[in-house]
Every structure is written in structure tokens, then in C-alpha cells.
Design an enzyme around this catalytic site. Structure first.
Site, short mmCIF file in Angstrom:
data_model
loop_
_atom_site.label_atom_id
_atom_site.label_comp_id
_atom_site.label_asym_id
_atom_site.label_seq_id
_atom_site.Cartn_x
_atom_site.Cartn_y
_atom_site.Cartn_z
N THR A 42 0.86 -1.19 0.00
CA THR A 42 0.00 0.00 0.00
C THR A 42 0.90 1.24 0.00
O THR A 42 2.06 1.18 0.42
CB THR A 42 -0.96 0.00 1.20
N ILE A 44 1.43 4.37 1.57
CA ILE A 44 2.17 4.92 2.72
C ILE A 44 3.11 3.88 3.29
O ILE A 44 4.27 4.17 3.61
CB ILE A 44 1.20 5.45 3.80
N CYS A 45 2.64 2.66 3.40
CA CYS A 45 3.45 1.58 3.97
C CYS A 45 4.69 1.29 3.12
O CYS A 45 5.79 1.12 3.65
CB CYS A 45 2.61 0.31 4.09
N SER A 46 4.52 1.25 1.81
CA SER A 46 5.62 0.91 0.90
C SER A 46 6.54 2.07 0.59
O SER A 46 7.74 1.88 0.41
CB SER A 46 5.05 0.37 -0.42
N LEU A 50 7.75 1.46 5.96
CA LEU A 50 8.71 0.36 5.98
C LEU A 50 10.11 0.80 5.55
O LEU A 50 11.09 0.49 6.23
CB LEU A 50 8.21 -0.82 5.14
#
Length: 174
Positions: A42, A44-46, A50
Site C-alpha cells: 500500500t 504509505i506503507c511501501s 517500511l
């Protein structure tokens, strides 16, 4: 507060079999940083979360942390593909495929409005030997919300907390 006692299942490629590991195997006798994301791959996560934890991994370990874990309500195959795609070498991925850990933490949210089903709310925490020392929960935890804040669960916020503590070893009673 103790972290939930659950079983995590992931695939061990070298042994070509599924492995089940209990919470204690990840958290016993360690002081760790854990961050949970709504989903692998996703935006923001990628693009931010992270990679930022991976980049700041050495600094976190310099502040009395033994390991950094990323938890997501995704299966082990997805978590492994995400790790590989982003070139993550240091942060350890924990798949919460059934959402057992997420539900037990009280962090499950429904994102059916976005086609995601049940996911984790975004948060981070410092866990000392299975006890939650500090929780960094994003505001506004509401199911089917279109918002996905990313502020207090950042590695910068966690590092600031770690640097502000003067003890060596978390909130233990040693």
C-alpha cells in the site's frame, strides 16, 4: 500490558514447509520495536513507513533495541514478496494472516469501503520482554474511514522516545 499470545504462521522457503511460531519466540528476552501497517504494497506503507524503519534500523538498535518487527494482516507469501520487492534486509516481517494478533491488540479496523476487508490500524510500540513499554497509536481509529494517518507511528517518533529514556532495558523491574 502484555502483548497477546498468538501463533504466527509463515512459509520457510529453505525447508519448504509452513512454520508456526508463538509470540514468545519473537518477544521473549528482547526489547523490540514493532510497527503495524494496514497492508503490504500500500502507498504509505511501501513508500514511507517500511523504508524509513529499514533506514533507521541501526539507530534504533543503538538505543537498546534488539530487533525491529513489521506486522501486517497479510499472509507470509505476501510479506516475503513485499520484503523482497523493497529490498528490506534488516526489519523482520511478521505475517498476521488471520489477524489474530491485530484483533487481540484491539487494532483491527474494517476497510471494506476501500476493498481491503479487515486490516490493522497503524501503530508502533516498544515491547520489553513481552510487555508493552510504550504505544504510539495513530489518532482516529475508525472502521471504514478514508483516512490513514502516519505521524506518531514513525521511526523518528519512536527513536525520539528511545533517546529520551534514561534507563537501560525498558520498564523492567530488575
Amino acid at each position: 500490558m502484555r502483548i497477546p499470545d498468538v501463533i504466527f504462521t509463515y512459509y520457510d522457503w529453505s525447508k519448504k514447509t509452513f512454520i508456526k511460531s508463538c509470540t514468545a519466540e519473537f518477544f521473549a528476552d528482547k526489547r523490540v520495536v514493532v510497527f503495524s501497517v494496514p497492508g503490504a504494497f500500500t502507498p504509505i506503507c511501501s513508500n514511507f513507513q517500511l523504508p524509513a524503519y529499514e533506514r533507521m534500523y541501526p539507530e534504533l538498535l543503538e538505543n537498546n533495541i534488539d530487533e525491529v518487527y513489521c506486522i501486517s494482516v497479510n499472509d507470509g507469501f505476501v510479506m516475503d514478496a513485499w520484503r523482497e520487492t523493497l529490498g528490506i534486509a534488516s526489519v523482520k516481517m511478521i505475517p498476521d494472516g488471520n489477524g489474530d494478533f491485530t484483533r487481540s491488540m484491539g487494532m483491527q479496523v474494517e476497510k471494506s469501503n476501500l476493498g481491503f476487508g479487515y486490516r490493522s490500524w497503524r501503530y508502533a510500540m516498544v515491547v520489553d520482554r513481552g510487555n508493552i513499554e510504550q504505544l504510539f497509536e495513530e489518532e482516529g481509529q475508525v472502521s471504514n474511514a478514508d483516512t490513514d494517518p502516519y505521524t506518531v507511528s514513525s521511526p523518528e517518533t519512536v527513536l525520539q522516545y528511545l533517546q529520551s529514556t534514561t534507563h537501560n532495558g525498558g520498564n523492567s523491574d530488575e
